[in-house]
Write a protein that holds these residues in place. Structure first.
Motif, PDB file in Angstrom:
ATOM      1  N   TYR A   1       0.926   4.046  -2.987  1.00 52.81           N
ATOM      2  CA  TYR A   1       0.547   5.443  -2.782  1.00 52.81           C
ATOM      3  C   TYR A   1       1.670   6.391  -3.205  1.00 52.81           C
ATOM      4  O   TYR A   1       1.426   7.434  -3.814  1.00 52.81           O
ATOM      5  CB  TYR A   1       0.184   5.684  -1.314  1.00 52.81           C
TER       6      TYR A   1
ATOM      7  N   GLY B   1      -6.741   6.786  -5.899  1.00 52.23           N
ATOM      8  CA  GLY B   1      -5.433   6.247  -5.533  1.00 52.23           C
ATOM      9  C   GLY B   1      -5.478   5.321  -4.335  1.00 52.23           C
ATOM     10  O   GLY B   1      -4.801   4.287  -4.319  1.00 52.23           O
ATOM     11  N   LEU B   2      -6.284   5.665  -3.334  1.00 52.61           N
ATOM     12  CA  LEU B   2      -6.362   4.843  -2.122  1.00 52.61           C
ATOM     13  C   LEU B   2      -6.998   3.477  -2.385  1.00 52.61           C
ATOM     14  O   LEU B   2      -6.672   2.494  -1.719  1.00 52.61           O
ATOM     15  CB  LEU B   2      -7.155   5.580  -1.037  1.00 52.61           C
TER      16      LEU B   2
ATOM     17  N   CYS C   1       0.835  -1.206   0.000  1.00 55.35           N
ATOM     18  CA  CYS C   1       0.000   0.000   0.000  1.00 55.35           C
ATOM     19  C   CYS C   1       0.870   1.257   0.000  1.00 55.35           C
ATOM     20  O   CYS C   1       0.610   2.207  -0.746  1.00 55.35           O
ATOM     21  CB  CYS C   1      -0.918   0.004   1.221  1.00 55.35           C
TER      22      CYS C   1
END
Length: 348
Positions: free
Chosen positions: A234, A283-284, A230
């Motif tokens: 990001y 994006g998350l 993650c």
């Protein structure tokens, strides 16, 4: 830190080399668009269909079912370009306007899905070799592949004509003949963010992973790897987005996916023009949806007791082993962008 065996070190090196070669082939096609991108997606869809058909066993499905599945995938891929070919216009210049989303535009692919399901179900009724599990597996996976690969095409051309902000005018006015390569930012950034998540999860998991996420489905995926993936995703996604917007002066989708305030969304009274919210959501979600896709395809591998979907990519496996997360994100992103652009015109 975990100790790496010689075999793991060799596997990691092979994986890195294959990944570099793969990127050198894929990204120029995404960048150039047009026939380069279309043929790439066409070939990837063909290999992925082959792997889905082979997963239950080499001769599990009748030849007729295999041919039908290939025909369905390829017809579905060209369904959104037929009007361009018929009128002898540029088939890849998709102008995403309200007219593009008319019910008649979706009639062809909907008929294809219905026809595919009807024929597979009919074969299951007539032939004892095709069981109910086969019918549900085929219709789910083949239709999912079709939607995801069409999403991969759609995301490449979406910035050339957004129904809400007329991004096609933006790219033409600002970049002229360079419109094609600048508008590739969306699909390239999506792939970068997704593969950064996969790579980060793999390397962090090998070096620091101790707590499995789900041993039954994917025994090698750990929570440490997930968190690392993650973070990598990001950094790469938002970093690439910033480079496109501030370095190349070209947001991923002007007025929708950008850091700066959107005048278009402000006029429509959507979040006061705070388009960064949509960029953040987009994006998350990438590593989250990508991991969900990875687990789903791993579940199929566990069910059919196979290690990989194929061997075409040393160190990675098959096309699906490399694209499972990307396919999930292409499907998700297409729906999100549909809502963010065209949906506002309906609601507001």
């Amino acid at each position: 830190m975990n100790t790496l065996s010689q075999s793991k070190q060799t596997s990691m090196l092979v994986r890195i080399i294959t990944g570099i070669i793969f990127v050198l082939v894929v990204f120029p096609c995404l960048f150039l668009g047009g026939w380069f991108h279309f043929i790439l997606v066409f070939l990837l869809a063909g290999f992925a269909t082959y792997e889905i058909l082979q997963a239950p066993g080499k001769n599990h499905f009748p030849l007729g079912i295999k041919i039908l599945s290939y025909c369905f995938i390829f017809l579905f891929l060209i369904s959104f370009f037929t009007k361009g070919w018929i009128t002898r216009n540029n088939p890849f210049q998709l102008n995403v306007t309200p007219d593009f989303y008319s019910p008649l535009r979706f009639l062809y692919p909907i008929l294809l899905v219905g026809t595919y399901f009807f024929i597979v179900a009919l074969v299951g009724i007539i032939s004892e070799k095709v069981q109910l599990q086969d019918i549900t597996y085929l219709t789910t996976m083949i239709v999912f592949l079709a939607i995801s690969f069409v999403g991969m095409l759609y995301l490449r051309y979406f910035p050339n004509g957004s129904g809400t902000v007329h991004a096609n005018t933006y790219f033409k006015d600002v970049y002229g003949s360079k419109q094609w390569w600048v508008s590739s930012g969306l699909i390239i950034t999506l792939c970068l963010g997704t593969w950064a998540s996969d790579a980060g999860a793999y390397f962090v998991g090998i070096l620091f992973g101790k707590h499995p996420m789900n041993k039954r489905v994917s025994p090698h995926k750990t929570w440490e790897g997930f968190i690392g993936g993650c973070i990598f995703s990001y950094i790469i996604f938002f970093g690439a987005s910033a480079i496109f917007e501030y370095g190349l002066k070209s947001p991923l989708v002007p007025g929708i996916l950008q850091f700066q305030t959107s005048e278009v969304l402000k006029e429509m009274n959507v979040l006061g023009g705070a388009s960064w919210v949509f960029l953040a959501i987009f994006g998350l979600l990438l590593p989250l949806v990508g991991n969900l896709g990875g687990f789903f395809f791993s579940l199929i591998k566990r069910h059919y007791e196979i290690k990989d979907y194929g061997k075409i990519l040393p160190g990675h496996g098959g096309i699906i082993d490399r694209f499972d997360s990307v396919l999930a994100n292409c499907a998700m992103s297409s729906v999100l962008l549909f809502i963010m652009s065209y949906g506002f015109n309906v609601v507001l």
